[in-house]
Scaffold this active site. Sequence first.
Site, mmCIF file in Angstrom:
data_model
loop_
_atom_site.group_PDB
_atom_site.id
_atom_site.type_symbol
_atom_site.label_atom_id
_atom_site.label_comp_id
_atom_site.label_asym_id
_atom_site.label_seq_id
_atom_site.Cartn_x
_atom_site.Cartn_y
_atom_site.Cartn_z
ATOM 1 N N TRP A 99 0.833 -1.207 0.000
ATOM 2 C CA TRP A 99 0.000 0.000 0.000
ATOM 3 C C TRP A 99 0.860 1.246 0.000
ATOM 4 O O TRP A 99 0.570 2.212 -0.711
ATOM 5 C CB TRP A 99 -0.969 -0.006 1.177
ATOM 6 C CG TRP A 99 -1.936 -1.152 1.105
ATOM 7 C CD1 TRP A 99 -2.046 -2.179 2.003
ATOM 8 C CD2 TRP A 99 -2.907 -1.411 0.083
ATOM 9 N NE1 TRP A 99 -3.037 -3.051 1.593
ATOM 10 C CE2 TRP A 99 -3.572 -2.602 0.427
ATOM 11 C CE3 TRP A 99 -3.279 -0.746 -1.097
ATOM 12 C CZ2 TRP A 99 -4.593 -3.148 -0.371
ATOM 13 C CZ3 TRP A 99 -4.285 -1.285 -1.883
ATOM 14 C CH2 TRP A 99 -4.926 -2.477 -1.520
ATOM 15 N N ASP A 166 -1.640 6.794 6.307
ATOM 16 C CA ASP A 166 -2.643 5.816 5.919
ATOM 17 C C ASP A 166 -2.841 4.902 7.129
ATOM 18 O O ASP A 166 -1.951 4.135 7.480
ATOM 19 C CB ASP A 166 -2.144 5.025 4.698
ATOM 20 C CG ASP A 166 -3.115 3.916 4.274
ATOM 21 O OD1 ASP A 166 -4.144 3.719 4.944
ATOM 22 O OD2 ASP A 166 -2.807 3.241 3.256
ATOM 23 N N LYS A 190 -11.770 -2.144 7.242
ATOM 24 C CA LYS A 190 -10.930 -2.953 8.130
ATOM 25 C C LYS A 190 -11.390 -2.860 9.589
ATOM 26 O O LYS A 190 -11.362 -3.826 10.302
ATOM 27 C CB LYS A 190 -9.460 -2.532 8.035
ATOM 28 C CG LYS A 190 -8.941 -2.311 6.622
ATOM 29 C CD LYS A 190 -8.719 -3.603 5.866
ATOM 30 C CE LYS A 190 -8.504 -3.409 4.368
ATOM 31 N NZ LYS A 190 -7.478 -2.491 3.947
HETATM 32 C C1 LIG Z 1 -6.936 -2.044 2.457
HETATM 33 C C2 LIG Z 1 -5.904 -0.982 2.465
HETATM 34 C C3 LIG Z 1 -5.831 0.002 1.466
HETATM 35 C C4 LIG Z 1 -6.738 0.014 0.251
HETATM 36 O O1 LIG Z 1 -7.990 0.386 0.586
HETATM 37 P P1 LIG Z 1 -9.112 0.603 -0.553
HETATM 38 O O2 LIG Z 1 -10.249 1.086 0.287
HETATM 39 O O3 LIG Z 1 -9.351 -0.728 -1.182
HETATM 40 O O4 LIG Z 1 -8.632 1.616 -1.504
HETATM 41 C C5 LIG Z 1 -4.864 0.975 1.579
HETATM 42 N N1 LIG Z 1 -4.010 1.007 2.618
HETATM 43 C C6 LIG Z 1 -4.049 0.070 3.598
HETATM 44 C C7 LIG Z 1 -3.075 0.139 4.726
HETATM 45 C C8 LIG Z 1 -5.002 -0.945 3.551
HETATM 46 O O5 LIG Z 1 -5.047 -1.872 4.531
#
Ligand SMILES: *Cc1c(COP(=O)(O)O)cnc(C)c1O
Length: 356
Positions: A99, A166, A190
């Site tokens: 990511w 993030d 998540k």
């Molecule tokens: C799941 C995830 C993403 C991607 O998320 P989307 O909503 O599918 O764009 C980005 N960063 C992290 C750390 C993630 O766990």
Amino acid sequence: MKKHNFYAGPSILSEYTIRNTAAAVENFAGTGLSLLEVSHRGKEFVAVNDEARALVRELLDVPETHDVVFLSGGASMQFCMVPYNLLNRKAAYLDTGTWASKAIREARLFGEVEVVASSKDRNYSYIPKGYAVSPDAEYFHITTNNTIFGTEIHAIPETGLPLVADMSSDIFARPIDVSRYSIIYAGAQKNLAPAGVTIVIVRRDALGKVDRPLPSMLNYRTHIDNDSMFNTPPVLPIYAALQTLRWYREQGGIAAMQKKNIEKAAILYDEIDRNRLFRGTAAVEDRSLMNVCFVMNGEYADLEGAFGEYASAQGIVGIKGHRSVGGFRASIYNAMPRSSVEVLVDAMKAFENKQL
Ligand SMILES: *Cc1c(COP(=O)(O)O)cnc(C)c1O
């Protein structure tokens, strides 16, 4: 048989969230209409949106300098929206996984990106430390929890630069000091709600510094100025998010969630370390509280399929590891009860006993 949901995302939600969301799909706030068919500008939904934003503020102790908005497009949209809004010349990024590297790729479309350190050399199994960050970078981007590789930044680096994070897979897992960040973003699926909404916490004075014109939808200012209702928001995920946020408050807030998370992670990592069939893949000091990655230990490699089947016969779902790590990944988000972690630990013990 009871299912124990270890999926990495979309992932387990509290029963409270699912029950109340299902009820609102039938009859929303006593309107006699489904949540799926009401105006987002009606007073009932405006109240949901406002309460959810207020609860994010309360639970994360968000200071007055910052705003909370709910956007669409997932965390992946933030990979471009962050540099679009903040990056004039140069930004610094820490490469801790898939990511993070996707965020880096997007940022390069907008300016110079300094990758201050990377753990790619060992398949992202650790968090780099002791790197230098150029003081002239406009912000420093980190991924606090690396969902795929099971690592987490436990000590947020002191760089003197504004941070952007993030937090898709560890927001609400532990208390954070929001004042240190220009932007925090997290996709909901998540630790909060079904996919479709992304929480973004923005420091207002970090905005307005780039020279480029910004399309309305991609400008944080638009969403802040319109109370996160510039266009039709993702109504159902926001409703579900509100339920989860209420549940977090009922559970004692984020410090209480952290305490439970530490206990759950400890019983699982202790078993991985004790059990001769398995070994963890992440550096011990960087192990994630949320995503626990493990593989079969050397000589037991051929037992991987058999353990997967054995676990699934115990009602354990979603522990197959991501293809870039292999083996197993047990995601133990906030909504995961300790009893389900114990079922997994018992399965690991029983499977070991069967082999001996
Ligand atoms: C799941 C995830 C993403 C991607 O998320 P989307 O909503 O599918 O764009 C980005 N960063 C992290 C750390 C993630 O766990």
